[in-house]
Motif scaffolding. Structure first.
Motif, mmCIF file in Angstrom:
data_model
loop_
_atom_site.group_PDB
_atom_site.id
_atom_site.type_symbol
_atom_site.label_atom_id
_atom_site.label_comp_id
_atom_site.label_asym_id
_atom_site.label_seq_id
_atom_site.Cartn_x
_atom_site.Cartn_y
_atom_site.Cartn_z
ATOM 1 N N ALA A 28 0.840 -1.199 0.000
ATOM 2 C CA ALA A 28 0.000 0.000 0.000
ATOM 3 C C ALA A 28 0.876 1.251 0.000
ATOM 4 N N SER A 29 1.891 1.266 0.869
ATOM 5 C CA SER A 29 2.762 2.440 0.956
ATOM 6 C C SER A 29 3.526 2.633 -0.340
ATOM 7 N N THR A 30 4.123 1.546 -0.846
ATOM 8 C CA THR A 30 4.937 1.660 -2.052
ATOM 9 C C THR A 30 4.095 2.173 -3.219
ATOM 10 N N GLY A 31 2.887 1.649 -3.325
ATOM 11 C CA GLY A 31 1.997 2.100 -4.400
ATOM 12 C C GLY A 31 1.810 3.601 -4.361
ATOM 13 N N ASN A 32 1.525 4.121 -3.168
ATOM 14 C CA ASN A 32 1.295 5.553 -3.027
ATOM 15 C C ASN A 32 2.571 6.363 -3.237
ATOM 16 N N ILE A 33 3.691 5.837 -2.745
ATOM 17 C CA ILE A 33 4.966 6.531 -2.953
ATOM 18 C C ILE A 33 5.255 6.639 -4.445
ATOM 19 N N MET A 34 4.976 5.538 -5.160
ATOM 20 C CA MET A 34 5.228 5.521 -6.608
ATOM 21 C C MET A 34 4.392 6.580 -7.320
ATOM 22 N N LEU A 35 3.141 6.720 -6.910
ATOM 23 C CA LEU A 35 2.268 7.746 -7.504
ATOM 24 C C LEU A 35 2.887 9.129 -7.320
ATOM 25 N N LEU A 36 3.365 9.378 -6.092
ATOM 26 C CA LEU A 36 3.928 10.688 -5.782
ATOM 27 C C LEU A 36 5.225 10.928 -6.540
ATOM 28 N N SER A 37 6.077 9.907 -6.571
ATOM 29 C CA SER A 37 7.378 10.133 -7.202
ATOM 30 C C SER A 37 7.247 10.181 -8.715
ATOM 31 N N ALA A 38 6.199 9.547 -9.247
ATOM 32 C CA ALA A 38 5.978 9.654 -10.691
ATOM 33 C C ALA A 38 5.788 11.124 -11.065
ATOM 34 N N ALA A 39 5.039 11.825 -10.218
ATOM 35 C CA ALA A 39 4.820 13.252 -10.450
ATOM 36 C C ALA A 39 6.149 14.002 -10.396
ATOM 37 N N ASN A 40 7.007 13.621 -9.450
ATOM 38 C CA ASN A 40 8.308 14.272 -9.316
ATOM 39 C C ASN A 40 9.169 14.047 -10.547
ATOM 40 N N TYR A 41 9.227 12.782 -10.998
ATOM 41 C CA TYR A 41 10.042 12.487 -12.173
ATOM 42 C C TYR A 41 9.493 13.190 -13.400
ATOM 43 N N ALA A 42 8.167 13.403 -13.417
ATOM 44 C CA ALA A 42 7.553 14.055 -14.576
ATOM 45 C C ALA A 42 7.826 15.563 -14.581
ATOM 46 N N GLY A 43 8.429 16.054 -13.504
ATOM 47 C CA GLY A 43 8.822 17.462 -13.472
ATOM 48 C C GLY A 43 7.830 18.369 -12.783
ATOM 49 N N ALA A 44 7.456 18.025 -11.564
ATOM 50 C CA ALA A 44 6.544 18.872 -10.789
ATOM 51 C C ALA A 44 7.271 20.132 -10.320
ATOM 52 N N ASP A 45 6.486 21.149 -9.936
ATOM 53 C CA ASP A 45 7.080 22.386 -9.418
ATOM 54 C C ASP A 45 7.869 22.083 -8.149
ATOM 55 N N PRO A 46 8.969 22.816 -7.941
ATOM 56 C CA PRO A 46 9.811 22.562 -6.756
ATOM 57 C C PRO A 46 9.017 22.546 -5.448
ATOM 58 N N GLY A 47 8.036 23.418 -5.328
ATOM 59 C CA GLY A 47 7.218 23.459 -4.116
ATOM 60 C C GLY A 47 6.493 22.141 -3.904
#
Lengths: 54, 736
Positions: free
Chosen positions: B116-135
Motif C-alpha cells: 500500500a505504501s509503495t503504491g502511493n509513494i510511486m504515484l507521488l514520485s511519478a509526479a516528481n520524475y515528470a517534473g513537478a514544481d519545486p514546491g
C-alpha cells in the motif's frame, strides 16, 4: 492546482481503508486456505444453512 | 439404525471415543475436487450432533466438533472413511503451529502495508520524475517519507531482526547489505529532504523492500506447505487404554500418558500398541510393520518385549508396561527425526558463503568510499556509496534464487515430486551413491497371487471355497487371495466352523468335507521371492498357490540409468536369498547388496557412504532416509518415512527419480545463469558507482531493472521445465 490538496488526502484515506480491510481479512484467516472456498461456493447453500439453524 | 449398523461394521476408530476431546482434527487424504467436498459436507445434514465439520483442502485438515451426548467421534470418522477417504487423527494444535500461523498473518500484513505504501509513494514520485514544481516536489517528497515510515518501522521488521541476529552472533547474513542500503539511503534522503537538496530515494528503497518481502513470503509459504507433515505424530501419548486397577480389581480406561512402568494394560484386536511392554498372555500375533517393515504377522511368546506402534492381531492381550511416550522405540525414532528436520538450514552453505563474502566486500567498499570522500566532498561520497550498495545489493542471491527455488518446488510437485527442503535442489547433482530399500520401493510391497501349481486343476467350486475361507483371514496372503479371486468374480459359499489359527492357516467345513489352507511342503521354485500355501481337502494336498511381491516394471530401467551416475546399493531387512534374487533381477551388483539389515545397521551403512541418496518407504528406513544426503520416500510410504524424507513421491513408482534429476538440472542451470548475470551486472555497476558515473537515482532505476530481469529469467527458465522434460523423454524413447 489546489484540488490536489484534496485529492491526495482522499486517495491516501481510500488506500488506508483498503489496507484496513486487508488487515481485517488476514486476521480473520481468509487467506489461510486459498483452495477450499472456491469449491465451497458451488455447494448448495441449503445444506449448510440447515446445519447452522439447528 | 444406520448408526448401529455402521458401528458394528467398522471398529477401527473406536479408540477415539476414549478421548475426552469433543473437537478433533484429522489429516485427510483423497479430497481432490468439489464433488469430494460436497460428499463430506453432506454429513453436516446427515449426522445429528455434529456441530462443526470444516475441511481445509490446502492443508488437508478436517476439523470435527461434536456434541458428545448425541454422537460418537468414531461414528463421524467411520462415515468419512466409508466415503473412501483416509483419515488420520492429529494431535491438538501445538503451540508452534499457532505461532506459525500468527507469524504468517504478521508477514502477510507487513507485505500488505509495504504494498500500500509503495503504491502511493510511486504515484507521488511519478509526479516528481515528470517534473513537478519545486514546491510540490518538497510536499511529495515529505509525503513519501511519511509513507515510507510504516515500511521501515513495521514491514522491514524481518530485516531488522536479522540485523539484530548479526549483532548478537556476529555471523554475517545476506540481509546485512539490505539493511546497510536502507539505513544509508534513508539517512541520506532524509538529510537531503530537510536541506531541500533533491536526491530523495524513498521510492527505490520502498520498492526494494517490497520485492524482497514478497519473494520471501512466497518462498516461506511454499516451504511450509510441504513441511506440514511434521505434526503427523502418531497418537502415542493421546490415546487411552484399559489399565488394571488393583484397588477395584477391574480394567478401566485411562490416558496412556499417566501409565508408569509395571502397570498392566489390556489391548484388543486392531488396536495399535501404545507402549513398549512385556507380554503377559501366553502368546500373541502382532503386525510390526511400523517398526521393522516386515509385513507378515509375527508371533510373540510370554515375556517377549513388544514395541509401541505394532498392530495387535490377537483377540485380547495383557501387557506389562515398560516404556511410555517418547522413551519407546518408535518415540525415540520420531524424536530423532524431528531434531534432524529442525536442524536443517534454508540456504546451502555454498550459497551462504558466497553471499557472506559478497556482503562483506560491498560494505567494506562502501565504507572505503565514505572515508575517502569524507574530507573533501562528503555528499559525493555518500552518493557513490549508496549507488554502490543499492546496485550491488545481491538481488540474484536474495531474490531470484529463492524465487527460482520455490518455482522449482512447485513445478516438481506438479510432476508428483514433493521436495520438502530447497537444499535438495543443489544436492542432487552431487549424489554418487544410490541406496534402495527392497520392499515397497523396487517391488510393489504387497503380496500378490502369482500362480498355481499344478495349474488349472481347481474348479469353480474350489475357488469359491478358497474365497470363503480367506475372506475373513487377517494374514496378508488372505488379502491377496481375496483380491485375486474377486478379480475372477468368484462367488462365496457358506462354510461351517471357520477358523483362523495364526501362523498355521484357515480351515472350514463344507458338506462334510474338511478344507484347509495352510503352509505346504516346499516345492521347487527358482524364485525365492515367492512364498507358497497349500490347499487341502480332507488333509490331502490338491494344489499349491504361489504368492510374491512383484518387482515394479520400471525398477530395472531406473537402476540402469542410475548406474551411469554412480553406485547403486540394495539395503533390505529381508533375508539374503530374496534380496540377492531381486538384485540379480534388476541388475544391482551382488557386492552392493546388504541383507537382513536392522534399522540401526541401515543408518550405519548410510553414514559410511558419502553423498548418497536413500530411497525407501518403511518406518524402518526412516532414520536412514533422514541421515542420507537426499532422502526419498516413495508413494505409499509410512508416515515416519514421509517425515524423514527430503523428497517424496505422490505418484506410484520409482521412475520419478529421473524427473527429480531433470528438475534439479534445470534449476541449477537457471541459478548458475543468474549468478553469472548478476555477478557481471553488479561488477560493472559497482565499478561505475565507485568511479562516480552512476548517481543513486540511476542506481535505483538500474537495481529494479536487474531484479526484474532475473525475475523474468527465472520465471521463464522454470516455465519451460515440463516442456524440456517432456522433450527429453520423447527423444530418448524415439532413440531406443
Amino acid at each position: 492546482m489546489s484540488i490536489i490538496l484534496i485529492m491526495i488526502p482522499a486517495s491516501l484515506l481510500l488506500g488506508l481503508f483498503f489496507l484496513g480491510a486487508f488487515i481485517w481479512a488476514t486476521k480473520e484467516g481468509q487467506f489461510d486456505d486459498l483452495v477450499t472456498p472456491q469449491y465451497e461456493i458451488l455447494i448448495e447453500d441449503k445444506q449448510i444453512k440447515d446445519v447452522k439453524h439447528e | 439404525m444406520t448408526a448401529n449398523m455402521l458401528l458394528t461394521q467398522v471398529n477401527s476408530f473406536d479408540f477415539l471415543n476414549h478421548l475426552p476431546e469433543s473437537e478433533m482434527r484429522f489429516h485427510i487424504e483423497g479430497v481432490r475436487c468439489q464433488n469430494c467436498l460436497g460428499k463430506i459436507y453432506e454429513l453436516r445434514q446427515k449426522l445429528d450432533g455434529l456441530i462443526e465439520l470444516h475441511l481445509n483442502m490446502s492443508t488437508k485438515q478436517l476439523l470435527v466438533r461434536i456434541d458428545k451426548s448425541k454422537i460418537k467421534m468414531s461414528h463421524v470418522a467411520n462415515e468419512i472413511s466409508i466415503l473412501g477417504y483416509t483419515l488420520q487423527p492429529l494431535q491438538t494444535p501445538s503451540e508452534s503451529e499457532k505461532i506459525q500461523k500468527e507469524k504468517n498473518h504478521r508477514s502477510l500484513i507487513g507485505l500488505g502495508v509495504a504494498a500500500a505504501s509503495t503504491g502511493n509513494i510511486m504515484l507521488l514520485s511519478a509526479a516528481n520524475y515528470a517534473g513537478a514544481d519545486p514546491g510540490y516536489v518538497y510536499i511529495f517528497d515529505s509525503l513519501s517519507f511519511l509513507l515510507f515510515l510504516p515500511i521501515l518501522l513495521y514491514s522491514a521488521k524481518p530485516f531488522w531482526q536479522s540485523f539484530l541476529l548479526f549483532w548478537k552472533t556476529k555471523s554475517v547474513n545476506i540481509d546485512l547489505t539490505i539493511i546497510t542500503a536502507v539505513v544509508l539511503g534513508t539517512g541520506f534522503s532524509l538529510y537531503n529532504l530537510i536541506h531541500k537538496m533533491g536526491f530523495v530515494y524513498f521510492d527505490s528503497m520502498a520498492m526494494l523492500l517490497l520485492l524482497l518481502l514478497a519473494s520471501r513470503y512466497m518462498l516461506d509459504r511454499i516451504q511450509q506447505r510441504y513441511l506440514n507433515t511434521n505434526y503427523l505424530n502418531p497418537l502415542l501419548l493421546e490415546t487411552a487404554v484399559d489399565v488394571w486397577l488393583p484397588e477395584s480389581k477391574t480394567f478401566e480406561n485411562r490416558p496412556v500418558k499417566n501409565l508408569t512402568r509395571g502397570d498392566i494394560i489390556q489391548v484388543y484386536k486392531d488396536q495399535s500398541l501404545p507402549v513398549d511392554g512385556r507380554l503377559i498372555s501366553e502368546n500373541a500375533y502382532l503386525n510390526t510393520a511400523v517398526i521393522t517393515g516386515e509385513s507378515q504377522p509375527q508371533k510373540f511368546l510370554k515375556s517377549d518385549l513388544l514395541f509401541a506402534g505394532s498392530k495387535i492381531l490377537s483377540n485380547k492381550l495383557k501387557i506389562s508396561v515398560e516404556k511410555v511416550g517418547s522413551t519407546t522405540r518408535i518415540g525415540e525414532y520420531l524424536k530423532q527425526l524431528s531434531d534432524q528436520i529442525h536442524g536443517e538450514t534454508q540456504l546451502t552453505s555454498k550459497l551462504n558463503g558466497m553471499a557472506k563474502v559478497f556482503t562483506i566486500s560491498i560494505i567494506a567498499l562502501a565504507s572505503l568510499l565514505l572515508i575517502y570522500f569524507a574530507p573533501s566532498n562528503f555528499s559525493e561520497g555518500v552518493q557513490r556509496a549508496l549507488a554502490l550498495v543499492i546496485l550491488a545489493c545481491p538481488c540474484a542471491l536474495g531474490l531470484a534464487v529463492p524465487l527460482t527455488q520455490s518455482l522449482a518446488l512447485m513445478k516438481a510437485s506438479r510432476l508428483g515430486i514433493i521436495i520438502k527442503n530447497g537444499n535438495v535442489l543443489h544436492e542432487v547433482s552431487k549424489i554418487q551413491n544410490f541406496v534402495f530399500d527392497k520392499t515397497g520401493t523396487l517391488t510393489y510391497g504387497q503380496f500378490e497371487f502369482d500362480h498355481w501349481s499344478p495349474d488349472s486343476i481347481l474348479t469353480e467350486k474350489d475357488f469359491s471355497i478358497i474365497m470363503s475361507l480367506e475372506q475373513k483371514a487377517r494374514h496378508p496372503i488372505g488379502k491377496a487371495f481375496t483380491k485375486y479371486l474377486k478379480d475372477k468374480n468368484t462367488s462365496l459359499c457358506k462354510l461351517d466352523g471357520w477358523m483362523e489359527v495364526f501362523g498355521k492357516g484357515v480351515s472350514g467345513n463344507l458338506a462334510g468335507d474338511f478344507y484347509e489352507i495352510k503352509s505346504a511342503p516346499i516345492f521347487y521354485s527358482d524364485n525365492p521371492l515367492l512364498s507358497s500355501v497349500g490347499y487341502y481337502k480332507n488333509n490331502e494336498l490338491l494344489a499349491v498357490a504361489y504368492f510374491g511381491d512383484q518387482i515394479r516394471p520400471q525398477s530395472k530401467s531406473i537402476i540402469q540409468k542410475l548406474k551411469k551416475r554412480g553406485n547403486v546399493f540394495l539395503l533390505s531387512g529381508d533375508n539374503i536369498n530374496q534380496v540377492q534374487h531381486l538384485a540379480k533381477e534388476v541388475g544391482i551388483p551382488l557386492e552392493n547388496v546388504k541383507a537382513s539389515a536392522s534399522p540401526e545397521e541401515k543408518v550405519q551403512f548410510i553414514d559410511s557412504l558419502n553423498y548418497c541418496a536413500m530411497i525407501g518407504d518403511g518406518a524402518n528406513d526412516a532414520v536412514a532416509i533422514s541421515k542420507a544426503h537426499v532422502g526419498v520416500a516413495v508413494q505409499g510410504s509410512m508416515i515416519a518415512s514421509l517425515k524423514a524424507a527430503d523428497v517424496y513421491f505422490t505418484i506410484e513408482g520409482v521412475e520419478h527419480l529421473y524427473h527429480l534429476f531433470d528438475v534439479c538440472e534445470i534449476f541449477e542451470k537457471t541459478v548458475k545463469g543468474h549468478m553469472w548475470f548478476s555477478a557481471l551486472y553488479n561488477l560493472l555497476g559497482a565499478l561505475a558507482a565507485i568511479l562516480g558515473f552512476i548517481n543513486p537515482l540511476v542506481a535505483a532505476l538500474l537495481m529494479p531493472a536487474s531484479s526484474l530481469t532475473v525475475l523474468m529469467t527465472s520465471l521463464w527458465g522454470m516455465k519451460t521445465i515440463q516442456l524440456k522434460i517432456f522433450k527429453k523423454h520423447l527423444s530418448k524413447e524415439v532413440l531406443t
